[in-house]
Motif scaffolding. Sequence first.
Motif, PDB file in Angstrom:
ATOM      1  N   LEU A  69       2.839   4.566  -5.685  1.00  0.00           N
ATOM      2  CA  LEU A  69       1.401   4.668  -5.447  1.00  0.00           C
ATOM      3  C   LEU A  69       0.730   3.309  -5.620  1.00  0.00           C
ATOM      4  CD1 LEU A  69      -0.847   6.952  -5.006  1.00  0.00           C
ATOM      5  CD2 LEU A  69      -1.235   6.731  -7.463  1.00  0.00           C
ATOM      6  N   LEU A  70       1.079   2.607  -6.685  1.00  0.00           N
ATOM      7  CA  LEU A  70       0.474   1.310  -6.963  1.00  0.00           C
ATOM      8  C   LEU A  70       0.988   0.232  -6.011  1.00  0.00           C
ATOM      9  CD1 LEU A  70       0.425   1.317 -10.870  1.00  0.00           C
ATOM     10  CD2 LEU A  70      -1.315   2.103  -9.255  1.00  0.00           C
ATOM     11  N   PHE A  71       2.173   0.424  -5.466  1.00  0.00           N
ATOM     12  CA  PHE A  71       2.697  -0.494  -4.461  1.00  0.00           C
ATOM     13  C   PHE A  71       1.798  -0.494  -3.227  1.00  0.00           C
ATOM     14  CE2 PHE A  71       5.602  -2.106  -1.253  1.00  0.00           C
ATOM     15  CZ  PHE A  71       6.399  -3.007  -1.934  1.00  0.00           C
ATOM     16  N   GLY A  72       1.428   0.709  -2.779  1.00  0.00           N
ATOM     17  CA  GLY A  72       0.525   0.814  -1.643  1.00  0.00           C
ATOM     18  C   GLY A  72      -0.855   0.269  -1.954  1.00  0.00           C
ATOM     19  N   LEU A  73      -1.329   0.501  -3.178  1.00  0.00           N
ATOM     20  CA  LEU A  73      -2.623  -0.032  -3.604  1.00  0.00           C
ATOM     21  C   LEU A  73      -2.615  -1.556  -3.579  1.00  0.00           C
ATOM     22  CD1 LEU A  73      -5.449   0.314  -4.992  1.00  0.00           C
ATOM     23  CD2 LEU A  73      -4.218   0.232  -7.166  1.00  0.00           C
ATOM     24  N   THR A  74      -1.545  -2.167  -4.095  1.00  0.00           N
ATOM     25  CA  THR A  74      -1.435  -3.622  -4.117  1.00  0.00           C
ATOM     26  C   THR A  74      -1.433  -4.197  -2.710  1.00  0.00           C
ATOM     27  OG1 THR A  74      -0.203  -3.557  -6.197  1.00  0.00           O
ATOM     28  CG2 THR A  74      -0.022  -5.559  -4.888  1.00  0.00           C
ATOM     29  N   PHE A  75      -0.746  -3.517  -1.790  1.00  0.00           N
ATOM     30  CA  PHE A  75      -0.758  -3.955  -0.398  1.00  0.00           C
ATOM     31  C   PHE A  75      -2.184  -4.011   0.136  1.00  0.00           C
ATOM     32  CE2 PHE A  75      -1.056  -2.494   4.044  1.00  0.00           C
ATOM     33  CZ  PHE A  75      -0.473  -3.581   4.680  1.00  0.00           C
ATOM     34  N   ARG A  90      -0.372  -9.152   7.574  1.00  0.00           N
ATOM     35  CA  ARG A  90       0.792  -8.305   7.819  1.00  0.00           C
ATOM     36  C   ARG A  90       2.092  -9.087   8.020  1.00  0.00           C
ATOM     37  NH1 ARG A  90      -1.355  -4.500  12.491  1.00  0.00           N
ATOM     38  NH2 ARG A  90      -2.301  -6.505  13.085  1.00  0.00           N
ATOM     39  N   ALA A  91       2.049 -10.162   8.792  1.00  0.00           N
ATOM     40  CA  ALA A  91       3.278 -10.936   9.001  1.00  0.00           C
ATOM     41  C   ALA A  91       3.744 -11.564   7.686  1.00  0.00           C
ATOM     42  CB  ALA A  91       3.033 -12.021  10.048  1.00  0.00           C
ATOM     43  N   ARG A  92       2.788 -12.085   6.923  1.00  0.00           N
ATOM     44  CA  ARG A  92       3.135 -12.685   5.634  1.00  0.00           C
ATOM     45  C   ARG A  92       3.674 -11.622   4.683  1.00  0.00           C
ATOM     46  NH1 ARG A  92       4.047 -17.897   4.578  1.00  0.00           N
ATOM     47  NH2 ARG A  92       2.381 -18.296   6.078  1.00  0.00           N
ATOM     48  N   TYR A  93       3.141 -10.397   4.785  1.00  0.00           N
ATOM     49  CA  TYR A  93       3.606  -9.322   3.913  1.00  0.00           C
ATOM     50  C   TYR A  93       5.040  -8.920   4.257  1.00  0.00           C
ATOM     51  CZ  TYR A  93       3.425  -5.144   1.016  1.00  0.00           C
ATOM     52  OH  TYR A  93       3.663  -4.195   0.055  1.00  0.00           O
ATOM     53  N   GLY A  94       5.375  -8.932   5.564  1.00  0.00           N
ATOM     54  CA  GLY A  94       6.755  -8.654   5.949  1.00  0.00           C
ATOM     55  C   GLY A  94       7.713  -9.658   5.326  1.00  0.00           C
ATOM     56  N   CYS A 125       6.719   0.215   6.457  1.00  0.00           N
ATOM     57  CA  CYS A 125       5.920   1.259   7.104  1.00  0.00           C
ATOM     58  C   CYS A 125       4.424   0.984   6.970  1.00  0.00           C
ATOM     59  CB  CYS A 125       6.246   2.631   6.517  1.00  0.00           C
ATOM     60  SG  CYS A 125       5.449   2.968   4.917  1.00  0.00           S
ATOM     61  N   LEU A 126       4.037   0.208   5.971  1.00  0.00           N
ATOM     62  CA  LEU A 126       2.618  -0.068   5.771  1.00  0.00           C
ATOM     63  C   LEU A 126       2.049  -0.988   6.847  1.00  0.00           C
ATOM     64  CD1 LEU A 126       2.630  -0.569   1.897  1.00  0.00           C
ATOM     65  CD2 LEU A 126       1.576   1.330   3.154  1.00  0.00           C
ATOM     66  N   LEU A 127       2.903  -1.769   7.482  1.00  0.00           N
ATOM     67  CA  LEU A 127       2.423  -2.727   8.480  1.00  0.00           C
ATOM     68  C   LEU A 127       1.807  -2.040   9.693  1.00  0.00           C
ATOM     69  CD1 LEU A 127       5.282  -5.386   8.266  1.00  0.00           C
ATOM     70  CD2 LEU A 127       3.142  -5.248   6.972  1.00  0.00           C
ATOM     71  N   PRO A 128       2.455  -1.035  10.301  1.00  0.00           N
ATOM     72  CA  PRO A 128       1.817  -0.385  11.458  1.00  0.00           C
ATOM     73  C   PRO A 128       0.650   0.531  11.091  1.00  0.00           C
ATOM     74  CG  PRO A 128       3.930   0.643  10.997  1.00  0.00           C
ATOM     75  CD  PRO A 128       3.847  -0.570  10.125  1.00  0.00           C
ATOM     76  N   VAL A 129       0.644   1.076   9.864  1.00  0.00           N
ATOM     77  CA  VAL A 129      -0.434   2.017   9.521  1.00  0.00           C
ATOM     78  C   VAL A 129      -1.635   1.320   8.906  1.00  0.00           C
ATOM     79  CG1 VAL A 129       1.256   3.852   9.133  1.00  0.00           C
ATOM     80  CG2 VAL A 129       0.411   2.541   7.184  1.00  0.00           C
ATOM     81  N   PHE A 218       3.112   5.399  -0.714  1.00  0.00           N
ATOM     82  CA  PHE A 218       2.641   4.081  -0.260  1.00  0.00           C
ATOM     83  C   PHE A 218       1.303   4.229   0.469  1.00  0.00           C
ATOM     84  CE2 PHE A 218       7.010   1.763   0.190  1.00  0.00           C
ATOM     85  CZ  PHE A 218       7.098   1.689  -1.184  1.00  0.00           C
ATOM     86  N   MET A 219       1.240   5.197   1.361  1.00  0.00           N
ATOM     87  CA  MET A 219       0.033   5.391   2.159  1.00  0.00           C
ATOM     88  C   MET A 219      -1.123   5.917   1.311  1.00  0.00           C
ATOM     89  SD  MET A 219       1.761   6.970   5.607  1.00  0.00           S
ATOM     90  CE  MET A 219       3.247   6.204   6.282  1.00  0.00           C
TER      91      MET A 219
END
Length: 391
Positions: A69-75, A90-94, A125-129, A218-219
Amino acid sequence: MGSTAQRLDVVDALRGFAIVSIMLLHNIEHFDLYYVVPDAPAWLAALDKVVWECAFFLFGGKSYAIFALLFGLTFHLQSQARKERGEDFRARYGWRLLILFGFGMLNSMFFHGDILTIYAVLGLCLLPVARMGDGAVLALAAILMLQPYEALVLADALRHPDVKIGDPVSWRYFGRINDYLMGDSILRAWAGNLTNGKLAVIHWSWETGRVFQILSLFMLGMLAGRRGLFAAGPDTLRFWRRTLAAATLLFLPLYTIRTLLPDWVASAALRRPLATIVASWSNFAFMLVLVACFVLLYQGGAATRVLRVLAPLGRMSLTSYFTQSVIGSFIYYGFGLGLYKVTGATLCLMIGALLAALQCAFCAWWLRRHAQGPLEHLWHRATWISARQPA
């Protein structure tokens, strides 16, 4: 796992809480080296059983859910910080996830149950959403939380309830683990963890529904960041009070069903997917109970000073998670002290609590002298290599 974007103290403390609970579980499991001490006194064996069951009731499947949950929040926090500067993160996050995968593989040498590699892969999965609207993201998260694959398996089992099913594939790999973890060769342990152990964890994560649940969390974490659900304020407290009530009402029947399911369903073909689905939902509901209680205690002021002690540990979660694997493997595995031979759940819980306290003290000491933990600093520097680094 800590972010250099806007810091939320309650999130750091909650992440620290997850680290501590993971530490306790890993210790009572001997870091996945399962072994029962022979000839233990009856009273100690009984106490070990109580400790084991209570620890897994409280934290089993919930600590990693909090992490997800916190991983998605940090993103979201990191993406939002770069978006405000007119940049697409997003590219940097990948690239950041690829570095995390590398940390995870190093961690896997010491502890095959590493979650970093799984988070690094599923985090893509967070990159496209990231650009989807709240409603679409929530709908997708809900579908994933419903365990669609297990639902398909269950539908097929309803047509053939008497079919015989084999053991889960992960059992084949888990059965070999003690052969090299009990040995005195660190190189053999590392090789086994990176091959047989990783395959065991990958299969187990799929078989237990962890993959779909992590994606969903994550979402949901990203949505929590968008809605500011961890920011201090009366609206936040109201949301978490309602969440606590709803999650408690959801957990009670789910846990009852989970407990009685073996008696209610005779067909193994039906029981296995049902057990996976119900366990996933039950763990999710109780995770929300833990998070809601933590936020209410922290932001309500009832225990802020006490819980704030966990914040440095949360800010250094990557360093803390990695070092607990290194230390734990040395304490329990055959190439180290080999304490798996003489420690049951009760003594392991005490060892875990001591290690957690030492980690808390070390993190507080380190952050008085540095802005980030050592691995967090490396991760940050590598993430922004050949680019203008944020403050």
